[in-house]
Design a protein around this motif. Structure first.
Motif, PDB file in Angstrom:
ATOM      1  N   VAL A   1      -5.973  -1.823 -15.058  1.00  0.00           N
ATOM      2  CA  VAL A   1      -4.873  -0.947 -14.647  1.00  0.00           C
ATOM      3  C   VAL A   1      -5.365   0.142 -13.695  1.00  0.00           C
ATOM      4  N   LEU A   2      -6.432   0.840 -14.099  1.00  0.00           N
ATOM      5  CA  LEU A   2      -6.863   2.001 -13.321  1.00  0.00           C
ATOM      6  C   LEU A   2      -7.568   1.623 -12.022  1.00  0.00           C
ATOM      7  N   CYS A   3      -8.389   0.566 -12.050  1.00  0.00           N
ATOM      8  CA  CYS A   3      -9.157   0.204 -10.853  1.00  0.00           C
ATOM      9  C   CYS A   3      -8.514  -0.928 -10.069  1.00  0.00           C
ATOM     10  N   VAL A   4      -8.288  -2.078 -10.721  1.00  0.00           N
ATOM     11  CA  VAL A   4      -7.756  -3.244 -10.003  1.00  0.00           C
ATOM     12  C   VAL A   4      -6.384  -2.936  -9.406  1.00  0.00           C
ATOM     13  N   LEU A   5      -5.463  -2.442 -10.262  1.00  0.00           N
ATOM     14  CA  LEU A   5      -4.128  -2.112  -9.761  1.00  0.00           C
ATOM     15  C   LEU A   5      -4.180  -0.883  -8.852  1.00  0.00           C
ATOM     16  N   GLY A   6      -5.037   0.082  -9.203  1.00  0.00           N
ATOM     17  CA  GLY A   6      -5.160   1.290  -8.387  1.00  0.00           C
ATOM     18  C   GLY A   6      -5.616   0.994  -6.975  1.00  0.00           C
ATOM     19  N   ILE A   7      -6.695   0.222  -6.834  1.00  0.00           N
ATOM     20  CA  ILE A   7      -7.208  -0.123  -5.505  1.00  0.00           C
ATOM     21  C   ILE A   7      -6.207  -1.007  -4.759  1.00  0.00           C
ATOM     22  N   SER A   8      -5.592  -1.959  -5.467  1.00  0.00           N
ATOM     23  CA  SER A   8      -4.616  -2.849  -4.827  1.00  0.00           C
ATOM     24  C   SER A   8      -3.461  -2.047  -4.230  1.00  0.00           C
ATOM     25  N   ALA A   9      -2.943  -1.074  -4.996  1.00  0.00           N
ATOM     26  CA  ALA A   9      -1.835  -0.256  -4.501  1.00  0.00           C
ATOM     27  C   ALA A   9      -2.286   0.664  -3.372  1.00  0.00           C
ATOM     28  N   ALA A  10      -3.534   1.144  -3.447  1.00  0.00           N
ATOM     29  CA  ALA A  10      -4.032   2.076  -2.433  1.00  0.00           C
ATOM     30  C   ALA A  10      -4.266   1.398  -1.085  1.00  0.00           C
ATOM     31  N   VAL A  11      -4.698   0.122  -1.103  1.00  0.00           N
ATOM     32  CA  VAL A  11      -5.028  -0.567   0.154  1.00  0.00           C
ATOM     33  C   VAL A  11      -3.844  -1.324   0.735  1.00  0.00           C
ATOM     34  N   ALA A  12      -2.843  -1.635  -0.087  1.00  0.00           N
ATOM     35  CA  ALA A  12      -1.680  -2.374   0.410  1.00  0.00           C
ATOM     36  C   ALA A  12      -0.886  -1.494   1.373  1.00  0.00           C
ATOM     37  N   PRO A  13      -0.430  -2.048   2.488  1.00  0.00           N
ATOM     38  CA  PRO A  13       0.298  -1.252   3.490  1.00  0.00           C
ATOM     39  C   PRO A  13       1.502  -0.508   2.919  1.00  0.00           C
ATOM     40  N   SER A  14       2.240  -1.136   2.032  1.00  0.00           N
ATOM     41  CA  SER A  14       3.438  -0.508   1.452  1.00  0.00           C
ATOM     42  C   SER A  14       3.350  -0.403  -0.062  1.00  0.00           C
ATOM     43  N   GLY A  15       2.133  -0.363  -0.582  1.00  0.00           N
ATOM     44  CA  GLY A  15       1.971  -0.332  -2.020  1.00  0.00           C
ATOM     45  C   GLY A  15       2.222  -1.705  -2.622  1.00  0.00           C
TER      46      GLY A  15
END
Length: 316
Positions: free
Chosen positions: A252-266
């Motif tokens: 939740v904190l890293c995998v989802l966090g990094i995915s949301a941070a790098v995705a152009p629109s979350g």
């Protein structure tokens, strides 16, 4: 089906077994050498390491057009799988005892992280700011965990040691090589095993959707399966439980966090995930707390119940 596909499937299974052996043994020896409890090693080195496939899959999906469902579904599905399936199987092998630190700190944090994911998803997207906040929380958690370990100064626990006599005299680089080699084998083995399983499923006429929802989703959690099950067999129950709890927090904190941070629109959240899967993930996290508090662990019958719940969830 080619002979190469069958060979990769078999080699993947072998690499999972050997990699889990190296990772668990190396982690236990490193814990004893550094004077850190196996629980802390399970919550950090082992848990974060075995979650590498989830990180690779979700970040890649987040950066791909239309891959938001995969990025989010991988995290949510893996967390449900980790608790219900992996803890269930591990408890069937050997009843799992839980240290007070898990009950007081780590499991509540897993619950809070799941609830935070649910709250962030209510507006239909987990945005970049949300992702940065989640990753920042992981850094804080890791620092706090290491401080707790240093403060307590626990050189071990009542678990059966995995290290053989004389193994603690091995040099630190050897133990680190065991960890890295074990992790690499787990990641590579899970990839080959999933590829082979997908090929088998297609040969049997199973749809691409079913393959994605079952084989591929569970495939990224194969390192956790191999590590926790072997740890339970070897009597290292702290690593078995710590690996699952730590992996869920990391997801939740890293995998989802990094995915949301790098995705152009979350990361966009599908209505079905918001109404069913994310609440199930949160409920699964909640279910751990009373079980661990009342019984101090997970009995075999509770492990069987977890497996039943996972089968019911998958069937639904």
């Amino acid at each position: 089906m080619s002979a190469l596909t069958v060979a990769l499937f078999v080699l993947g299974l072998v690499l999972l077994v050997v990699g889990a052996e190296l990772l668990v043994s190396g982690a236990a020896r490193l814990a004893a050498r550094l004077g850190v409890s196996p629980l802390v090693i399970g919550l950090t080195v082992v848990a974060f390491g075995t979650s590498a496939p989830e990180l690779a899959v979700s970040v890649s999906a987040a950066l791909s057009p239309g891959g938001a469902d995969v990025a989010l579904g991988n995290v949510v599905g893996s967390n449900i799988f980790n608790v219900l399936f992996i803890l269930g199987v591990s408890a069937l092998i050997a009843p799992l005892l839980v240290q007070r630190q898990l009950v007081r700190f780590d499991v509540p944090l897993m619950l809070v992280a799941s609830a935070a994911c649910w709250l962030m998803a209510l507006d239909g997207v987990i945005g970049r700011v949300d992702g940065i906040l989640l990753f920042a929380a992981l850094l804080v958690y890791t620092v706090m965990l290491l401080r707790i370990a240093r403060r307590d100064g626990e050189g071990g626990d009542e678990e059966v040691p995995l290290a053989r006599p004389g193994s603690l005299t091995a040099k630190l680089p050897v133990q680190l090589v065991m960890l890295v080699a074990g992790l690499a084998m787990l990641v590579l083995g899970s990839r080959w095993l999933v590829d082979g399983a997908v090929a088998f499923a297609r040969l049997l006429g199973v749809s691409e959707l079913v393959i994605g929802l079952t084989i591929v989703a569970a495939g990224t959690s194969l390192p956790e399966v191999a590590t926790s099950v072997l740890a339970a067999i070897r009597g290292q129950r702290d690593i078995a439980v710590g690996n699952v709890v730590g992996s869920n927090i990391f997801n939740v904190l890293c995998v989802l966090g990094i995915s949301a941070a790098v995705a152009p629109s979350g990361v966009a959240v599908a209505p079905a995930a918001l109404s069913f899967d994310i609440p199930v993930m949160t409920a699964v996290a909640v279910s751990c707390l009373p079980l661990f508090i009342t019984g101090g662990g997970l009995a075999r019958w509770e492990g069987a119940l977890f497996l039943f719940y996972y089968c019911a969830y998958t069937a639904y």
